[in-house]
Design an enzyme around this catalytic site. Sequence first.
Site, short mmCIF file in Angstrom:
data_model
loop_
_atom_site.label_atom_id
_atom_site.label_comp_id
_atom_site.label_asym_id
_atom_site.label_seq_id
_atom_site.Cartn_x
_atom_site.Cartn_y
_atom_site.Cartn_z
N LYS A 122 28.79 57.66 31.12
CA LYS A 122 29.35 56.32 31.37
C LYS A 122 29.28 55.46 30.10
O LYS A 122 30.16 54.65 29.84
CB LYS A 122 28.62 55.64 32.53
N ARG A 143 46.86 62.20 42.96
CA ARG A 143 47.08 63.66 42.94
C ARG A 143 47.82 64.13 44.17
O ARG A 143 48.50 65.14 44.16
CB ARG A 143 45.72 64.39 42.92
N TYR A 152 24.63 61.63 33.20
CA TYR A 152 25.48 60.62 33.87
C TYR A 152 25.50 59.28 33.12
O TYR A 152 26.59 58.78 32.78
CB TYR A 152 25.06 60.46 35.34
N1 LIG Z 1 28.75 56.38 43.99
C1 LIG Z 1 28.02 55.43 43.47
O1 LIG Z 1 26.99 54.99 44.02
C2 LIG Z 1 28.44 54.83 42.14
C3 LIG Z 1 27.61 53.89 41.53
C4 LIG Z 1 28.04 53.28 40.33
C5 LIG Z 1 29.25 53.63 39.77
N2 LIG Z 1 30.03 54.57 40.38
C6 LIG Z 1 31.33 54.89 39.74
O2 LIG Z 1 32.33 54.12 40.39
C7 LIG Z 1 33.60 54.78 40.20
C8 LIG Z 1 34.37 54.75 41.50
O3 LIG Z 1 33.56 55.33 42.50
P1 LIG Z 1 34.11 55.59 43.97
O4 LIG Z 1 32.93 55.98 44.79
O5 LIG Z 1 35.00 54.49 44.38
O6 LIG Z 1 34.98 56.89 43.71
P2 LIG Z 1 35.43 58.00 44.77
O7 LIG Z 1 35.45 57.43 46.13
O8 LIG Z 1 34.63 59.23 44.51
O9 LIG Z 1 36.95 58.22 44.30
C9 LIG Z 1 37.20 58.82 43.10
C10 LIG Z 1 38.67 58.74 42.76
O10 LIG Z 1 38.87 59.59 41.60
C11 LIG Z 1 39.90 60.51 41.90
N3 LIG Z 1 39.67 61.82 41.31
C12 LIG Z 1 38.60 62.62 41.48
N4 LIG Z 1 38.80 63.78 40.85
C13 LIG Z 1 40.02 63.71 40.27
C14 LIG Z 1 40.78 64.60 39.46
N5 LIG Z 1 40.35 65.80 39.12
N6 LIG Z 1 41.99 64.20 39.05
C15 LIG Z 1 42.46 62.98 39.38
N7 LIG Z 1 41.80 62.09 40.14
C16 LIG Z 1 40.58 62.45 40.58
C17 LIG Z 1 39.89 60.67 43.41
O11 LIG Z 1 41.15 61.17 43.81
P3 LIG Z 1 41.30 62.34 44.93
O12 LIG Z 1 41.30 61.61 46.26
O13 LIG Z 1 42.62 62.93 44.58
O14 LIG Z 1 40.14 63.26 44.77
C18 LIG Z 1 39.59 59.24 43.86
O15 LIG Z 1 40.77 58.49 43.89
C19 LIG Z 1 33.28 56.16 39.69
O16 LIG Z 1 33.57 56.22 38.32
C20 LIG Z 1 31.79 56.31 39.91
O17 LIG Z 1 31.18 57.14 38.93
C21 LIG Z 1 29.66 55.16 41.54
#
Ligand SMILES: NC(=O)c1ccc[n+]([C@@H]2O[C@H](COP(=O)([O-])OP(=O)(O)OC[C@H]3O[C@@H](n4cnc5c(N)ncnc54)[C@H](OP(=O)(O)O)[C@@H]3O)[C@@H](O)[C@H]2O)c1
Length: 220
Positions: A129, A37, A125
Amino acid sequence: MEGKTALIAGATGLIGNELLQLLLGASEYKEVYALVRSPLEIHHSKLTEVIVDFDRLDEYKQYFAVEDVFVCLGTTIKKAKTQEAMYKIDVDYPVEIGRIAKESGAKHYLVVSAMNADIHSKMFYPRMKGELEEKVQKLGFEKLSIFRPSLLLGKRDEFRLGEELAAVLMKGLKFLFVGSLRKYRAVEGKTVAKAMYKVAQEKEQGKMFFASEEIQDIGK
Ligand SMILES: NC(=O)c1ccc[n+]([C@@H]2O[C@H](COP(=O)([O-])OP(=O)(O)OC[C@H]3O[C@@H](n4cnc5c(N)ncnc54)[C@H](OP(=O)(O)O)[C@@H]3O)[C@@H](O)[C@H]2O)c1
């Protein structure tokens, strides 16, 4: 130049950023397209940064004709504010990316889901998923890899209280997460990224699910 091409969405995130660095440093890839973005502060001869409007992904089709598609998108309910907005980022965008990539001839789709994904869950959630997993399976990829990490560990710019507290607790009680409980052990974002990169190099076709303990083993 020999090598594969890759598309990555979510390259500014915890897993995505680690994965992008791996792909850029890997001899298997000659070109990496990152859908973002806002600009990435990374410059690399193999990297093409594509600033997109995620609501109009069809307009960027020329970047989707790659071998491997990595999707690490996601958000939190705190940021998205509504379940509808969160669903769009966690499900609709990944599915749309997969649809266009499949139409463009992409071979392997790799996506991050979550440990508790369950289409029948009463909670939003895990159900979301679960729906992501159902929908990407219908895209018809020759090779599909779904990663189901538990709680993610790693350095973020934003503060997530719930995750920080859970991470402290998990680290302190790590000794408990053995045997059948190992799947609940928190996993580093960079371990997930490495597992995705390694799985992308495997030759077998078909649909694969990677539970958190398998991610820990593959990505170590
Ligand atoms: N957090 C946990 O403990 C956990 C556990 C299990 C699974 N997960 C899943 O793992 C996946 C990756 O997690 P992560 O922590 O690496 O993710 P993250 O750090 O939150 O990064 C999310 C990414 O999605 C993009 N994004 C968010 N909103 C957006 C929008 N409106 N349009 C386009 N892009 C957007 C962000 O881009 P911007 O920089 O532009 O915002 C960023 O590149 C997710 O699906 C999450 O649900 C997370």
